[in-house]
Enzyme design. Structure first.
Site, mmCIF file in Angstrom:
data_model
loop_
_atom_site.group_PDB
_atom_site.id
_atom_site.type_symbol
_atom_site.label_atom_id
_atom_site.label_comp_id
_atom_site.label_asym_id
_atom_site.label_seq_id
_atom_site.Cartn_x
_atom_site.Cartn_y
_atom_site.Cartn_z
ATOM 1 N N CYS A 100 35.817 27.842 36.992
ATOM 2 C CA CYS A 100 34.473 27.716 37.581
ATOM 3 C C CYS A 100 33.562 26.891 36.689
ATOM 4 C CB CYS A 100 33.872 29.098 37.815
ATOM 5 S SG CYS A 100 33.476 29.964 36.300
ATOM 6 N N GLU A 133 44.982 39.670 44.509
ATOM 7 C CA GLU A 133 46.312 40.062 44.989
ATOM 8 C C GLU A 133 47.346 38.974 44.698
ATOM 9 O OE1 GLU A 133 43.705 39.153 46.632
ATOM 10 O OE2 GLU A 133 44.083 38.554 48.698
ATOM 11 N N GLU A 149 33.343 22.049 46.178
ATOM 12 C CA GLU A 149 34.190 22.557 45.093
ATOM 13 C C GLU A 149 35.649 22.284 45.480
ATOM 14 O OE1 GLU A 149 34.635 26.891 44.428
ATOM 15 O OE2 GLU A 149 34.593 26.420 42.286
ATOM 16 N N LYS A 178 39.779 45.821 41.312
ATOM 17 C CA LYS A 178 40.608 45.228 42.366
ATOM 18 C C LYS A 178 40.882 43.790 41.918
ATOM 19 C CE LYS A 178 40.943 42.857 45.517
ATOM 20 N NZ LYS A 178 41.850 41.679 45.587
ATOM 21 N N PHE A 220 41.642 34.704 41.034
ATOM 22 C CA PHE A 220 42.978 34.404 40.509
ATOM 23 C C PHE A 220 42.980 33.589 39.219
ATOM 24 C CE2 PHE A 220 42.358 30.348 42.770
ATOM 25 C CZ PHE A 220 42.892 29.446 41.853
ATOM 26 N N SER A 275 34.921 33.107 45.051
ATOM 27 C CA SER A 275 34.299 31.988 45.751
ATOM 28 C C SER A 275 32.913 32.371 46.270
ATOM 29 C CB SER A 275 35.192 31.574 46.918
ATOM 30 O OG SER A 275 35.315 32.657 47.817
HETATM 31 P P1 NAD Z 1 38.290 34.338 46.384
HETATM 32 O O1 NAD Z 1 36.840 34.444 46.697
HETATM 33 O O2 NAD Z 1 39.198 33.833 47.444
HETATM 34 O O3 NAD Z 1 38.875 35.763 45.954
HETATM 35 C C1 NAD Z 1 38.230 36.544 44.987
HETATM 36 C C2 NAD Z 1 38.483 38.013 45.294
HETATM 37 O O4 NAD Z 1 37.925 38.318 46.569
HETATM 38 C C3 NAD Z 1 39.961 38.371 45.343
HETATM 39 O O5 NAD Z 1 40.155 39.578 44.643
HETATM 40 C C4 NAD Z 1 40.247 38.508 46.833
HETATM 41 O O6 NAD Z 1 41.202 39.505 47.110
HETATM 42 C C5 NAD Z 1 38.912 38.898 47.420
HETATM 43 N N1 NAD Z 1 38.674 38.353 48.771
HETATM 44 C C6 NAD Z 1 39.121 37.181 49.266
HETATM 45 N N2 NAD Z 1 38.663 37.008 50.524
HETATM 46 C C7 NAD Z 1 37.914 38.089 50.827
HETATM 47 C C8 NAD Z 1 37.150 38.488 51.977
HETATM 48 N N3 NAD Z 1 37.074 37.743 53.072
HETATM 49 N N4 NAD Z 1 36.481 39.665 51.920
HETATM 50 C C9 NAD Z 1 36.535 40.439 50.814
HETATM 51 N N5 NAD Z 1 37.249 40.104 49.711
HETATM 52 C C10 NAD Z 1 37.922 38.948 49.704
HETATM 53 O O7 NAD Z 1 38.397 33.452 45.040
HETATM 54 P P2 NAD Z 1 39.721 32.935 44.305
HETATM 55 O O8 NAD Z 1 40.337 31.874 45.129
HETATM 56 O O9 NAD Z 1 40.549 34.094 43.870
HETATM 57 O O10 NAD Z 1 39.081 32.311 42.977
HETATM 58 C C11 NAD Z 1 38.558 31.014 42.918
HETATM 59 C C12 NAD Z 1 37.060 31.010 43.114
HETATM 60 O O11 NAD Z 1 36.433 31.861 42.149
HETATM 61 C C13 NAD Z 1 36.446 29.631 42.881
HETATM 62 O O12 NAD Z 1 35.466 29.409 43.859
HETATM 63 C C14 NAD Z 1 35.827 29.741 41.503
HETATM 64 O O13 NAD Z 1 34.760 28.844 41.259
HETATM 65 C C15 NAD Z 1 35.370 31.154 41.525
HETATM 66 N N6 NAD Z 1 35.139 31.681 40.187
HETATM 67 C C16 NAD Z 1 33.838 31.831 39.788
HETATM 68 C C17 NAD Z 1 33.555 32.278 38.514
HETATM 69 C C18 NAD Z 1 32.133 32.428 38.057
HETATM 70 O O14 NAD Z 1 31.925 32.957 36.984
HETATM 71 N N7 NAD Z 1 31.146 31.971 38.805
HETATM 72 C C19 NAD Z 1 34.610 32.589 37.643
HETATM 73 C C20 NAD Z 1 35.924 32.450 38.088
HETATM 74 C C21 NAD Z 1 36.180 31.983 39.372
#
Ligand code: NAD
Length: 498
Positions: free
Chosen positions: A295, A190, A389, A187, A163, A240
């Protein structure tokens, strides 16, 4: 009243059209018809609805991509890159609209929203450059024997994004994947599907053939279907660590190529000879840009020795920020609860709160999800505020006596996205950067992102998989190497390879 194209040009609340899937060039609701609300986090109000895909929708998107693949792969790379040139122009034309879109769906202040869009454009520029970089290699490896390596697309590939950068992170993947000749399934999160929708609209205007890019909205079910689908050759993920590990394992179980970027806990080490003003300004910009939902955000300051004047100035600058203007909102009420929970817990553990953002609000946006800049002092590395985090505008200060203690704390954290040293000594800078246990290190830089043409990626729990995401590594991830060895003449002194 819904609005399309996206007309709003202020922080005021506005409703948007519902967001459907983009499959084979058509906007379609998910087959099962389920949807969920999309919130404007600044106001905490529903701005639209997003369709939720199931396996049937993923099947339809893969089929559309497979149908488009032969034509797209037969298109020369120089022609494919022309689409990226046009996308860059169109993003520049619609930069303001894109930035407001990012702000409305993510809650970012406008400076950060423009940053999201501008960095996205930079990623597209790398796609424009690929015809000049993707020529492969060749060498006469023996007398009369030549080896050639050429990089070819994988086929239908998929990317899942988080997000926090709704415009930029999809563009970490799309330019390389498409210019290399793949068809792509995106994808997006959402929680904020509108920037991706707009990118699809712009790519269509840029002349991208139908089915080359498909957007499948939804959550876990859609992601799992992408991981499992035998028609998807490669899987890129940013989000994450927990989900990065789950999806990496799931994609790899189907023998897919996978690269999954995860979360972070970034340490900025400040030593006494650091430039006070530059350091304080940089710490604030790193910790509170995007409300700490980055991140690469500064999460821990490790204060080595007496750097009190720098800490005082950091608190002063952070306290002077205007919430809602200099810093945007948190994404949702769950994040708000998580972030304030960490502050409450730290307080109970005896941490000194130098700046407290709990209970903050913004006039005219009282329904939004707000936390002001927060600074916690005398945190220890084993406290949750010192090692987890938090992903919000909370800066934890850990006090140590020596640089080696600081490096040991940084090294012990399971993440490894970014770490930086603040010093005016080249020797100290080199000592620290060579010892940090992180993939992206900086000197007097709060957000040490390797901009294009360099590739982006952390270490340890911040990245599951091999290689990096952006730049040339991104191109290598979305391609496979064909090795061709040829002999067209036989010389008298030919070798064992003859
Ligand atoms: P998230 O992991 O909750 O969601 C990321 C994606 O995974 C979304 O599209 C979501 O629909 C999907 N998702 C969520 N739960 C899932 C599951 N159980 N099974 C399959 N798919 C699932 O992350 P977020 O809250 O959207 O974003 C924040 C996180 O992203 C933070 O931890 C941040 O550090 C990380 N991030 C990392 C980088 C990097 O380059 N390392 C860059 C941006 C964000």
């Amino acid at each position: 009243m819904s609005t399309f194209p996206f007309a709003p040009r202020s922080y005021d609340f506005a409703e948007y059209i519902d967001c459907h899937n983009y499959i084979g060039g058509a906007w379609v609701p998910a087959a099962a018809g389920a949807s969920m609300p999309v919130l404007n986090p600044r106001h905490g109000k529903v701005m639209g609805h997003v369709t939720l895909s199931t396996r049937d929708d993923i099947d339809a998107a893969v089929a559309a991509a497979e149908a488009a693949l032969p034509g797209w792969q037969a298109t020369p790379i120089k022609e494919r890159a022309q689409i990226m040139f046009r996308l860059k122009e169109l993003m520049e034309r619609d930069r303001e609209e894109l930035a407001w879109l990012v702000s409305h769906e993510n809650g970012k202040d406008m400076a950060q929203a423009y940053g999201d869009v501008n960095k996205g454009i930079e990623c597209v520029e790398f796609g424009c450059a690929l015809p000049n970089l993707a020529q492969g290699e060749q060498l006469d490896v023996s007398r009369g024997i030549n080896c050639r390596v050429q990089y070819e697309p994988l086929g239908v590939v998929a990317g899942v994004t988080p997000f926090n950068f709704p415009c930029m992170v999809p563009l970490w993947m799309i330019p390389q994947a498409l210019t290399a000749g793949n068809c792509f399934l995106l994808k997006p999160s959402e929680q904020l599907p509108y920037s991706a929708l707009k990118l699809a609209v712009l790519l269509e205007e840029a002349g991208l053939p139908k089915g080359v890019l498909n957007i499948v909205n939804g959550g876990r079910e859609a992601v799992e279907a992408l991981c499992d689908h035998p028609g998807v050759s490669a899987f890129g993920f940013v989000g994450s660590t927990k989900v990065a590990k789950l999806t990496y394992a799931r994609a790899a179980a189907g023998a897919k190529r996978a690269l999954c970027l995860g979360g972070a806990k970034n340490h900025l080490v400040v030593v006494p000879d650091a430039d006070p003003e530059l350091t304080a300004q940089t710490l604030v910009a790193s910790a509170y840009g995007c409300a700490g939902q980055r991140c690469m955000a500064a999460s821990v300051v490790i204060a080595v020795g007496d750097v009190q004047a720098i800490i005082d100035r950091t608190v002063e600058i952070a306290a002077g920020m205007t919430l809602g203007e200099d810093m945007g909102s948190i994404i949702n009420h769950l994040s708000l609860g998580r972030i304030t929970g960490y502050i409450d817990q730290a307080e109970q553990q005896g941490v000194k709160i130098l700046l407290d953002g709990r209970g903050a609000t913004v006039p005219g946006a009282e329904g939004g999800y707000w936390v002001g800049p927060t600074i916690l002092d005398n945190v220890t590395a084993d406290m949750p505020a010192g090692c987890d985090e938090i992903f919000g505008p909370v800066l934890s200060i850990i006090r140590v006596d020596t640089l080696d203690e600081a490096i040991a704390i940084e090294n012990a954290n399971p993440y490894g996205n970014a770490a930086a040293i603040f010093t005016t000594s080249g020797r100290v800078a080199e000592y620290a950067t060579q010892r940090f246990n992180a993939g992206m290190t900086g000197v007097n830089i709060g957000v040490p992102v390797p901009r294009e043409p360099f590739s982006f990626g952390g270490w340890n729990d911040s990245k599951i998989g091999h290689g990096d995401m952006t730049g040339y590594d991104g191109f290598r991830f979305w391609t496979r190497a064909r090795k061709v060895t040829t002999r067209w003449a036989v010389s008298k002194d030919a070798t064992w390879m003859s």
